[in-house]
Design a protein around this motif. Structure first.
Motif, PDB file in Angstrom:
ATOM      1  N   THR A  74       0.851  -1.275  -0.092  1.00  0.00           N
ATOM      2  CA  THR A  74       0.056  -0.134   0.154  1.00  0.00           C
ATOM      3  C   THR A  74       0.936   1.263  -0.075  1.00  0.00           C
ATOM      4  O   THR A  74       0.432   2.125  -0.832  1.00  0.00           O
ATOM      5  CB  THR A  74      -0.920   0.049   1.220  1.00  0.00           C
ATOM      6  N   GLU A  75       1.796   1.190   0.838  1.00  0.00           N
ATOM      7  CA  GLU A  75       2.758   2.247   0.900  1.00  0.00           C
ATOM      8  C   GLU A  75       3.581   2.662  -0.318  1.00  0.00           C
ATOM      9  O   GLU A  75       3.609   3.754  -0.704  1.00  0.00           O
ATOM     10  CB  GLU A  75       3.688   2.026   1.839  1.00  0.00           C
ATOM     11  N   ALA A  76       3.940   1.644  -1.185  1.00  0.00           N
ATOM     12  CA  ALA A  76       4.835   1.762  -2.291  1.00  0.00           C
ATOM     13  C   ALA A  76       3.780   2.360  -3.505  1.00  0.00           C
ATOM     14  O   ALA A  76       4.197   3.130  -4.202  1.00  0.00           O
ATOM     15  CB  ALA A  76       5.266   0.039  -3.176  1.00  0.00           C
ATOM     16  N   VAL A  77       2.550   2.204  -3.407  1.00  0.00           N
ATOM     17  CA  VAL A  77       1.644   2.649  -4.436  1.00  0.00           C
ATOM     18  C   VAL A  77       1.303   4.003  -3.964  1.00  0.00           C
ATOM     19  O   VAL A  77       1.210   4.890  -4.775  1.00  0.00           O
ATOM     20  CB  VAL A  77       0.161   1.891  -4.397  1.00  0.00           C
ATOM     21  N   ALA A  78       1.235   4.172  -2.760  1.00  0.00           N
ATOM     22  CA  ALA A  78       0.949   5.655  -2.301  1.00  0.00           C
ATOM     23  C   ALA A  78       1.775   6.884  -2.460  1.00  0.00           C
ATOM     24  O   ALA A  78       1.341   7.889  -2.659  1.00  0.00           O
ATOM     25  CB  ALA A  78       0.202   5.521  -0.797  1.00  0.00           C
ATOM     26  N   GLN A  79       2.915   6.349  -2.583  1.00  0.00           N
ATOM     27  CA  GLN A  79       4.154   7.511  -2.858  1.00  0.00           C
ATOM     28  C   GLN A  79       3.957   8.095  -4.214  1.00  0.00           C
ATOM     29  O   GLN A  79       4.395   9.103  -4.173  1.00  0.00           O
ATOM     30  CB  GLN A  79       5.384   6.725  -2.609  1.00  0.00           C
ATOM     31  N   GLY A  80       3.108   7.414  -5.173  1.00  0.00           N
ATOM     32  CA  GLY A  80       2.953   8.029  -6.168  1.00  0.00           C
ATOM     33  C   GLY A  80       4.019   8.055  -7.324  1.00  0.00           C
ATOM     34  O   GLY A  80       4.886   7.253  -7.221  1.00  0.00           O
ATOM     35  N   GLY A  81       4.028   8.992  -8.175  1.00  0.00           N
ATOM     36  CA  GLY A  81       5.133   8.867  -9.262  1.00  0.00           C
ATOM     37  C   GLY A  81       4.674   8.366 -10.673  1.00  0.00           C
ATOM     38  O   GLY A  81       3.414   7.981 -10.554  1.00  0.00           O
ATOM     39  N   SER A  82       5.405   7.881 -11.373  1.00  0.00           N
ATOM     40  CA  SER A  82       5.159   7.191 -12.637  1.00  0.00           C
ATOM     41  C   SER A  82       5.156   5.782 -12.225  1.00  0.00           C
ATOM     42  O   SER A  82       5.273   5.264 -11.246  1.00  0.00           O
ATOM     43  CB  SER A  82       6.277   7.543 -13.511  1.00  0.00           C
ATOM     44  N   ASP A  85       8.122   4.192 -11.571  1.00  0.00           N
ATOM     45  CA  ASP A  85       8.361   4.186 -10.362  1.00  0.00           C
ATOM     46  C   ASP A  85       7.627   3.425  -9.155  1.00  0.00           C
ATOM     47  O   ASP A  85       8.325   2.730  -8.260  1.00  0.00           O
ATOM     48  CB  ASP A  85       8.322   5.709  -9.873  1.00  0.00           C
ATOM     49  N   THR A  86       6.365   2.925  -9.510  1.00  0.00           N
ATOM     50  CA  THR A  86       5.557   2.398  -8.621  1.00  0.00           C
ATOM     51  C   THR A  86       6.083   1.018  -8.632  1.00  0.00           C
ATOM     52  O   THR A  86       6.193   0.402  -7.678  1.00  0.00           O
ATOM     53  CB  THR A  86       4.274   2.473  -8.923  1.00  0.00           C
ATOM     54  N   ILE A 143       0.516  -1.837 -15.085  1.00  0.00           N
ATOM     55  CA  ILE A 143       1.177  -1.673 -16.379  1.00  0.00           C
ATOM     56  C   ILE A 143       0.391  -1.379 -17.552  1.00  0.00           C
ATOM     57  O   ILE A 143       1.117  -0.475 -18.480  1.00  0.00           O
ATOM     58  CB  ILE A 143       1.531  -3.326 -16.664  1.00  0.00           C
ATOM     59  N   GLN A 144      -0.714  -1.541 -17.646  1.00  0.00           N
ATOM     60  CA  GLN A 144      -1.777  -0.714 -18.940  1.00  0.00           C
ATOM     61  C   GLN A 144      -1.703   0.480 -18.815  1.00  0.00           C
ATOM     62  O   GLN A 144      -1.586   1.424 -19.450  1.00  0.00           O
ATOM     63  CB  GLN A 144      -3.110  -1.430 -18.564  1.00  0.00           C
ATOM     64  N   GLN A 145      -1.766   1.214 -17.623  1.00  0.00           N
ATOM     65  CA  GLN A 145      -1.522   2.653 -17.322  1.00  0.00           C
ATOM     66  C   GLN A 145      -0.346   3.024 -17.839  1.00  0.00           C
ATOM     67  O   GLN A 145      -0.297   4.169 -18.480  1.00  0.00           O
ATOM     68  CB  GLN A 145      -1.875   3.067 -15.660  1.00  0.00           C
ATOM     69  N   GLY A 146       0.616   2.316 -17.537  1.00  0.00           N
ATOM     70  CA  GLY A 146       1.884   2.674 -18.224  1.00  0.00           C
ATOM     71  C   GLY A 146       1.976   2.729 -19.399  1.00  0.00           C
ATOM     72  O   GLY A 146       2.687   3.576 -20.313  1.00  0.00           O
ATOM     73  N   ILE A 197      12.822  -3.788 -15.551  1.00  0.00           N
ATOM     74  CA  ILE A 197      12.233  -2.421 -16.250  1.00  0.00           C
ATOM     75  C   ILE A 197      12.699  -2.174 -17.489  1.00  0.00           C
ATOM     76  O   ILE A 197      12.240  -1.707 -18.386  1.00  0.00           O
ATOM     77  CB  ILE A 197      12.581  -1.459 -15.208  1.00  0.00           C
ATOM     78  N   HIS A 198      14.142  -2.499 -17.545  1.00  0.00           N
ATOM     79  CA  HIS A 198      15.058  -2.318 -19.137  1.00  0.00           C
ATOM     80  C   HIS A 198      14.310  -3.275 -20.180  1.00  0.00           C
ATOM     81  O   HIS A 198      14.225  -2.488 -21.133  1.00  0.00           O
ATOM     82  CB  HIS A 198      16.365  -2.912 -18.772  1.00  0.00           C
ATOM     83  N   GLY A 199      13.786  -4.288 -19.663  1.00  0.00           N
ATOM     84  CA  GLY A 199      13.113  -5.000 -20.795  1.00  0.00           C
ATOM     85  C   GLY A 199      11.529  -4.398 -21.329  1.00  0.00           C
ATOM     86  O   GLY A 199      11.014  -4.914 -22.308  1.00  0.00           O
TER      87      GLY A 199
END
Length: 202
Positions: A74-82, A85-86, A143-146, A197-199
């Motif tokens: 929950t905290e990882a998602v709540a920090q926001g960003g791209s 980043d999430t 991922i779809q949002q990305g 991420i690189h992939g």
């Protein structure tokens, strides 16, 4: 004297911790309720006050202790960003938590390596399967949002990419639990995240 709810909750937690210890040392099949009661320093009847039997105690223990990671997610998602980043934070923080939290680590070791397939544990297995579906759906949405934002390659299937994300994460966890001396999850989680991420970046 009638026990208070707080006292009952304390006893329940003692039983869950005792169950984790005994199941981990003896395995599910060899463990008796008497063993868990002795570990928790309570009567066998106290177990039945809180749980219907060994299978229910095991399933409830696994469910509650695996939920310990949820505030981290929950905290990882709540920090926001791209979205990237999430995904990095989700990957790194979850793997790091396994190394940091002894109870979460022990329950994962128990489920993965110390519990045989048993029909009486089918309910708990079904819960785990439903949890996996939920995780795949959640990561797929990220991922779809990305993809929609152009942060992630658009030539991939979001669900397949989510499965790859979780498979890499869980695979690293399993390898480390099997042989912690091989590498440190906390030390390597960031570089492993970058490999993934690189992939997926355009």
């Amino acid at each position: 004297m009638r026990r208070t709810k707080e006292e009952a909750d304390i006893t329940r937690q003692r039983l869950l911790l005792a169950a984790l210890n005994v199941f981990s040392s003896q395995g599910y099949d060899a463990t008796r309720l008497e063993d868990i009661a002795a570990e928790a320093e309570v009567t066998r009847g106290a177990i039945y006050h809180h749980f219907g039997g060994k299978a229910e105690l095991y399933n409830e223990m696994v469910m509650e202790f695996t939920q310990r990671v949820m505030p981290i997610i929950t905290e990882a998602v709540a920090q926001g960003g791209s979205v990237l980043d999430t995904l990095r934070r989700l990957f790194v923080s979850t793997l790091s938590y396994i190394e940091e939290d002894a109870i979460y680590r022990a329950v994962n070791e128990l489920v993965l390596f110390k519990t045989s397939v048993s029909p009486e544990l089918a309910e708990g297995m079904q819960r785990k399967i439903e949890g996996i579906y939920g995780l795949i759906e959640f990561v797929s949405q990220q991922i779809q949002q990305g993809m929609d934002a152009g942060e992630i390659r658009g030539d991939m299937d979001a669900r397949d990419t989510a499965i790859a994300f979780l498979s890499l994460q869980n695979g690293l966890m399993m390898v480390w639990l099997l042989e912690p001396k091989l590498f440190s999850l906390k030390a390597k989680a960031q570089s492993m995240a970058e490999i993934f991420i690189h992939g997926i970046v355009p």
